[in-house]
Scaffold this motif. Structure first.
Motif, PDB file in Angstrom:
ATOM      1  N   GLY A   1      36.084  11.836   8.342  1.00  0.00           N
ATOM      2  CA  GLY A   1      35.457  11.785   6.477  1.00  0.00           C
ATOM      3  C   GLY A   1      36.080  12.465   5.874  1.00  0.00           C
ATOM      4  O   GLY A   1      36.286  11.667   4.399  1.00  0.00           O
ATOM      5  N   ARG A   2      36.009  13.640   6.029  1.00  0.00           N
ATOM      6  CA  ARG A   2      36.969  14.424   4.798  1.00  0.00           C
ATOM      7  C   ARG A   2      38.013  14.303   4.467  1.00  0.00           C
ATOM      8  O   ARG A   2      38.438  14.222   3.544  1.00  0.00           O
ATOM      9  CB  ARG A   2      36.675  15.611   5.063  1.00  0.00           C
ATOM     10  N   PHE A   3      38.272  13.358   5.494  1.00  0.00           N
ATOM     11  CA  PHE A   3      40.414  13.216   5.247  1.00  0.00           C
ATOM     12  C   PHE A   3      39.958  11.696   4.215  1.00  0.00           C
ATOM     13  O   PHE A   3      41.466  12.090   2.988  1.00  0.00           O
ATOM     14  CB  PHE A   3      41.414  12.715   6.635  1.00  0.00           C
ATOM     15  N   LEU A   4      39.625  11.141   4.748  1.00  0.00           N
ATOM     16  CA  LEU A   4      38.812   9.782   3.462  1.00  0.00           C
ATOM     17  C   LEU A   4      38.619  10.278   2.696  1.00  0.00           C
ATOM     18  O   LEU A   4      38.719   9.475   1.579  1.00  0.00           O
ATOM     19  CB  LEU A   4      38.371   9.045   4.181  1.00  0.00           C
ATOM     20  N   ALA A   5      37.695  11.225   2.571  1.00  0.00           N
ATOM     21  CA  ALA A   5      37.018  11.627   1.004  1.00  0.00           C
ATOM     22  C   ALA A   5      37.605  11.803   0.233  1.00  0.00           C
ATOM     23  O   ALA A   5      37.676  12.227  -1.292  1.00  0.00           O
ATOM     24  CB  ALA A   5      35.638  12.127   1.727  1.00  0.00           C
ATOM     25  N   ASP A   6      38.540  12.995   0.615  1.00  0.00           N
ATOM     26  CA  ASP A   6      39.069  14.009  -0.066  1.00  0.00           C
ATOM     27  C   ASP A   6      40.077  15.238   0.299  1.00  0.00           C
ATOM     28  O   ASP A   6      40.441  15.996  -0.285  1.00  0.00           O
ATOM     29  CB  ASP A   6      37.947  15.641  -1.047  1.00  0.00           C
ATOM     30  N   GLY A   7      40.916  14.343   0.904  1.00  0.00           N
ATOM     31  CA  GLY A   7      42.041  15.024   2.014  1.00  0.00           C
ATOM     32  C   GLY A   7      43.270  14.902   1.595  1.00  0.00           C
ATOM     33  O   GLY A   7      43.218  14.142  -0.251  1.00  0.00           O
ATOM     34  N   PRO A   8      44.391  15.037   1.759  1.00  0.00           N
ATOM     35  CA  PRO A   8      45.272  14.558   0.567  1.00  0.00           C
ATOM     36  C   PRO A   8      45.924  12.841  -0.260  1.00  0.00           C
ATOM     37  O   PRO A   8      45.501  12.753   0.750  1.00  0.00           O
ATOM     38  CB  PRO A   8      47.317  15.095   1.897  1.00  0.00           C
ATOM     39  N   GLN A   9      46.161  13.435  -1.483  1.00  0.00           N
ATOM     40  CA  GLN A   9      46.033  11.903  -1.971  1.00  0.00           C
ATOM     41  C   GLN A   9      48.227  11.918  -1.692  1.00  0.00           C
ATOM     42  O   GLN A   9      48.934  12.322  -1.741  1.00  0.00           O
ATOM     43  CB  GLN A   9      45.970  12.015  -2.911  1.00  0.00           C
ATOM     44  N   ASP A  10      48.183   9.923  -2.061  1.00  0.00           N
ATOM     45  CA  ASP A  10      49.670   9.976  -1.857  1.00  0.00           C
ATOM     46  C   ASP A  10      50.497  11.082  -2.876  1.00  0.00           C
ATOM     47  O   ASP A  10      49.927  11.328  -3.988  1.00  0.00           O
ATOM     48  CB  ASP A  10      50.043   8.459  -2.619  1.00  0.00           C
ATOM     49  N   GLY A  11      51.506  11.195  -2.794  1.00  0.00           N
ATOM     50  CA  GLY A  11      52.941  12.130  -2.796  1.00  0.00           C
ATOM     51  C   GLY A  11      52.464  13.888  -3.212  1.00  0.00           C
ATOM     52  O   GLY A  11      53.125  14.322  -3.713  1.00  0.00           O
ATOM     53  N   ALA A  12      51.057  13.723  -2.371  1.00  0.00           N
ATOM     54  CA  ALA A  12      50.598  15.297  -2.017  1.00  0.00           C
ATOM     55  C   ALA A  12      51.723  15.868  -0.937  1.00  0.00           C
ATOM     56  O   ALA A  12      53.132  14.954  -0.542  1.00  0.00           O
ATOM     57  CB  ALA A  12      49.522  15.830  -1.606  1.00  0.00           C
ATOM     58  N   ASP A  13      51.879  17.225  -0.999  1.00  0.00           N
ATOM     59  CA  ASP A  13      52.816  17.819   0.664  1.00  0.00           C
ATOM     60  C   ASP A  13      52.537  16.868   1.496  1.00  0.00           C
ATOM     61  O   ASP A  13      53.242  17.430   2.503  1.00  0.00           O
ATOM     62  CB  ASP A  13      53.000  19.383   0.111  1.00  0.00           C
ATOM     63  N   VAL A  14      51.526  16.213   1.965  1.00  0.00           N
ATOM     64  CA  VAL A  14      51.261  16.250   3.184  1.00  0.00           C
ATOM     65  C   VAL A  14      51.688  14.552   3.185  1.00  0.00           C
ATOM     66  O   VAL A  14      50.529  14.006   3.044  1.00  0.00           O
ATOM     67  CB  VAL A  14      49.921  16.368   3.296  1.00  0.00           C
ATOM     68  N   THR A  15      52.244  14.180   3.725  1.00  0.00           N
ATOM     69  CA  THR A  15      53.020  13.240   3.607  1.00  0.00           C
ATOM     70  C   THR A  15      53.058  12.294   5.162  1.00  0.00           C
ATOM     71  O   THR A  15      52.498  10.898   4.736  1.00  0.00           O
ATOM     72  CB  THR A  15      54.691  12.972   3.627  1.00  0.00           C
ATOM     73  N   GLU A  16      52.803  12.717   6.203  1.00  0.00           N
ATOM     74  CA  GLU A  16      52.638  12.466   7.853  1.00  0.00           C
ATOM     75  C   GLU A  16      51.759  13.318   8.238  1.00  0.00           C
ATOM     76  O   GLU A  16      51.260  14.352   8.251  1.00  0.00           O
ATOM     77  CB  GLU A  16      53.571  12.624   8.587  1.00  0.00           C
ATOM     78  N   VAL A  17      50.444  12.736   9.198  1.00  0.00           N
ATOM     79  CA  VAL A  17      49.559  13.602   9.923  1.00  0.00           C
ATOM     80  C   VAL A  17      50.091  12.856  11.403  1.00  0.00           C
ATOM     81  O   VAL A  17      50.412  11.079  11.630  1.00  0.00           O
ATOM     82  CB  VAL A  17      48.297  12.788   9.018  1.00  0.00           C
ATOM     83  N   VAL A  18      49.125  12.864  11.724  1.00  0.00           N
ATOM     84  CA  VAL A  18      48.611  12.605  13.324  1.00  0.00           C
ATOM     85  C   VAL A  18      46.884  12.788  13.546  1.00  0.00           C
ATOM     86  O   VAL A  18      46.080  13.465  13.252  1.00  0.00           O
ATOM     87  CB  VAL A  18      49.189  13.867  14.072  1.00  0.00           C
ATOM     88  N   VAL A  19      46.899  12.036  13.934  1.00  0.00           N
ATOM     89  CA  VAL A  19      44.811  11.188  14.351  1.00  0.00           C
ATOM     90  C   VAL A  19      45.129  11.148  15.516  1.00  0.00           C
ATOM     91  O   VAL A  19      45.867  10.690  16.364  1.00  0.00           O
ATOM     92  CB  VAL A  19      45.651  10.285  13.820  1.00  0.00           C
ATOM     93  N   LYS A  20      43.374  11.747  16.157  1.00  0.00           N
ATOM     94  CA  LYS A  20      43.214  12.261  17.485  1.00  0.00           C
ATOM     95  C   LYS A  20      42.195  12.194  17.287  1.00  0.00           C
ATOM     96  O   LYS A  20      41.275  12.886  16.445  1.00  0.00           O
ATOM     97  CB  LYS A  20      44.573  13.642  17.785  1.00  0.00           C
ATOM     98  N   PRO A  21      41.576  11.756  19.041  1.00  0.00           N
ATOM     99  CA  PRO A  21      40.128  11.638  19.091  1.00  0.00           C
ATOM    100  C   PRO A  21      39.653  13.963  19.013  1.00  0.00           C
ATOM    101  O   PRO A  21      40.671  14.637  19.574  1.00  0.00           O
ATOM    102  CB  PRO A  21      40.097  11.320  20.174  1.00  0.00           C
ATOM    103  N   ILE A  22      38.954  13.458  18.924  1.00  0.00           N
ATOM    104  CA  ILE A  22      38.371  14.698  19.045  1.00  0.00           C
ATOM    105  C   ILE A  22      37.878  15.521  20.046  1.00  0.00           C
ATOM    106  O   ILE A  22      38.448  17.084  20.346  1.00  0.00           O
ATOM    107  CB  ILE A  22      36.513  14.934  18.077  1.00  0.00           C
ATOM    108  N   ALA A  23      37.748  14.756  21.120  1.00  0.00           N
ATOM    109  CA  ALA A  23      37.698  15.266  22.533  1.00  0.00           C
ATOM    110  C   ALA A  23      38.615  14.291  23.445  1.00  0.00           C
ATOM    111  O   ALA A  23      38.267  13.432  24.133  1.00  0.00           O
ATOM    112  CB  ALA A  23      36.480  15.177  23.301  1.00  0.00           C
ATOM    113  N   SER A  24      39.671  14.753  24.153  1.00  0.00           N
ATOM    114  CA  SER A  24      41.024  14.014  25.076  1.00  0.00           C
ATOM    115  C   SER A  24      41.507  14.947  26.087  1.00  0.00           C
ATOM    116  O   SER A  24      41.763  16.032  24.943  1.00  0.00           O
ATOM    117  CB  SER A  24      41.655  13.062  24.060  1.00  0.00           C
TER     118      SER A  24
END
Length: 389
Positions: free
Chosen positions: A119-142
């Motif tokens: 939710g925080r990533f969607l609200a104010d995470g890194p925007q297009d062109g920022a230094d974070v170009t790729e991310v890993v998305v994972k379940p909170i528990a797995s």
């Protein structure tokens, strides 16, 4: 006879290695379970599980709780906190099963990727062109790599917008090498440690892949050892076992994840075959409130030793049948798989069988993997593998 033994509540699946470990304590402990309907949602300490545990404690008190897998560690920790029993309490269990809490506790202590709740990533995470170009998305528990996805940041934002539930988003590391540290700790400090390296990063696992123990002269060994000690000491969890993963981008080691349980997919058997360590025995002992130091390695692993997870090849052909793989030079054991022959893997820990090997040269280990990947029905390729002197 059972009246003279301490009762122990067991939560989780009836795993073979957990059962074997509990059998070693059967003279002094009686292992019991809750009714099946009470444990149906046993991963979380819900009302049905708590009601059934209270009733059991009132009629046939238990002195410990054993969780056989990560999915029931949180519930086991809650019950230990509830009744004052030995082993990881609820807060300690939360730190090693909730990946967001894990990042919050260990991020300031060891180098770690930046992370956001979805939710925080969607609200104010890194925007297009920022230094974070790729991310890993994972379940909170797995566990393993189940439902873990690596994708461009913009694609991740679009994907998360259509998902239900809460996810963890991490800055992707340009992984060149990935390491796995297994061991045990006593009084909050590492008592023994074995370091392995995957033959390729865990999220790049099409086809057969494997791991081998890190060479003793590897220049990253001191730093990996230091970081593993730092992780365990920060958790301050008393006695238990662990596995920690670290990622290397060619310049820096970053913390991946930690579990205070034996790793799955054959790691416990690998340690037993090559070093004599019984990490499952140590795991159960810690949950019983007993000393687990007697389960430590008896000998260093011979270089080069490790295991291969046999899986369908990227072109769809099947690996060498298990019976033939067991006759390859250097192979000391074939372990059962968790997928039928030809079935498509769903995560990095799905495999047809495991091939454990010991005492190979670097070239021999490469040839062994090539032999296991040989499509079924082709000519033998066992020559030239050899073993290290």
């Amino acid at each position: 006879m059972s009246e003279s033994r301490a009762r122990v509540l067991v939560l989780g699946r009836d795993k073979e290695w957990a059962r074997r470990a509990m059998d070693t304590f059967s003279d002094t402990h009686e292992f019991v379970r809750l009714p099946a309907d009470a444990e149906r949602h046993g991963g979380l300490p819900g009302p049905e599980l708590l009601r059934a545990a209270d009733e059991l404690m009132a009629r046939r008190p238990f002195a410990a709780v054993v969780a056989t897998s990560e999915s029931t560690m949180l519930a086991a920790g809650f019950l230990r906190s509830q009744y004052g029993l030995p082993g990881l309490d609820y807060a300690q269990s939360l730190l090693v099963t909730n990946k967001w809490r894990m990042r919050g506790r260990l991020g300031p202590v060891v180098p770690s990727p930046r992370a956001w709740l979805s939710g925080r990533f969607l609200a104010d995470g890194p925007q297009d062109g920022a230094d974070v170009t790729e991310v890993v998305v994972k379940p909170i528990a797995s566990s393993a790599s189940r439902d873990v996805r690596r994708m461009p940041a913009g694609q991740a934002r679009a994907w998360l917008a259509g998902q239900d539930g809460l996810w963890l988003v991490e800055e992707a590391v340009a992984v060149e090498r990935e390491f796995h540290c297994d061991g045990a700790f006593h009084d909050g400090r590492v008592s023994w440690l074995v370091i392995s390296e995957y033959d390729r990063p865990a999220l790049q696992t099409a086809g057969t892949w494997g791991t081998s123990f890190l060479r003793r002269d590897d220049p990253l060994r001191p730093r990996l050892t230091e970081l593993a000690h730092r992780v365990i000491e920060e958790l301050d969890a008393g006695d238990g076992v662990f596995h920690v993963e670290f990622l290397y981008d060619g310049a820096r080691l970053s913390f991946g994840e930690v579990g205070l349980r034996p790793a799955g997919a054959g790691w416990g058997e690998l340690l037993r075959v090559t070093t004599g360590a019984d990490i499952w025995g140590a795991f159960v002992a810690a949950q019983l409130g007993m000393d687990g130091l007697g389960f430590a390695p008896l000998r260093p692993a011979a270089e080069i030793s490790g295991m291969l997870w046999a899986r369908p090849n990227p072109d769809g052909t099947l690996p060498l049948p298990a019976a033939q793989a067991g006759r390859l030079p250097g192979v000391v054991l074939i372990g059962e798989g968790n997928r039928a022959r030809g079935a498509d893997p769903t995560n990095s820990c799905d495999f047809e069988y495991r091939a454990y090997f010991e005492g190979l040269t670097a070239e021999g280990a490469d040839r062994l993997r090539a032999a296991v990947m040989t499509p079924s029905g082709t000519a033998s390729v066992t020559t030239g593998i050899g073993t290290a002197e």
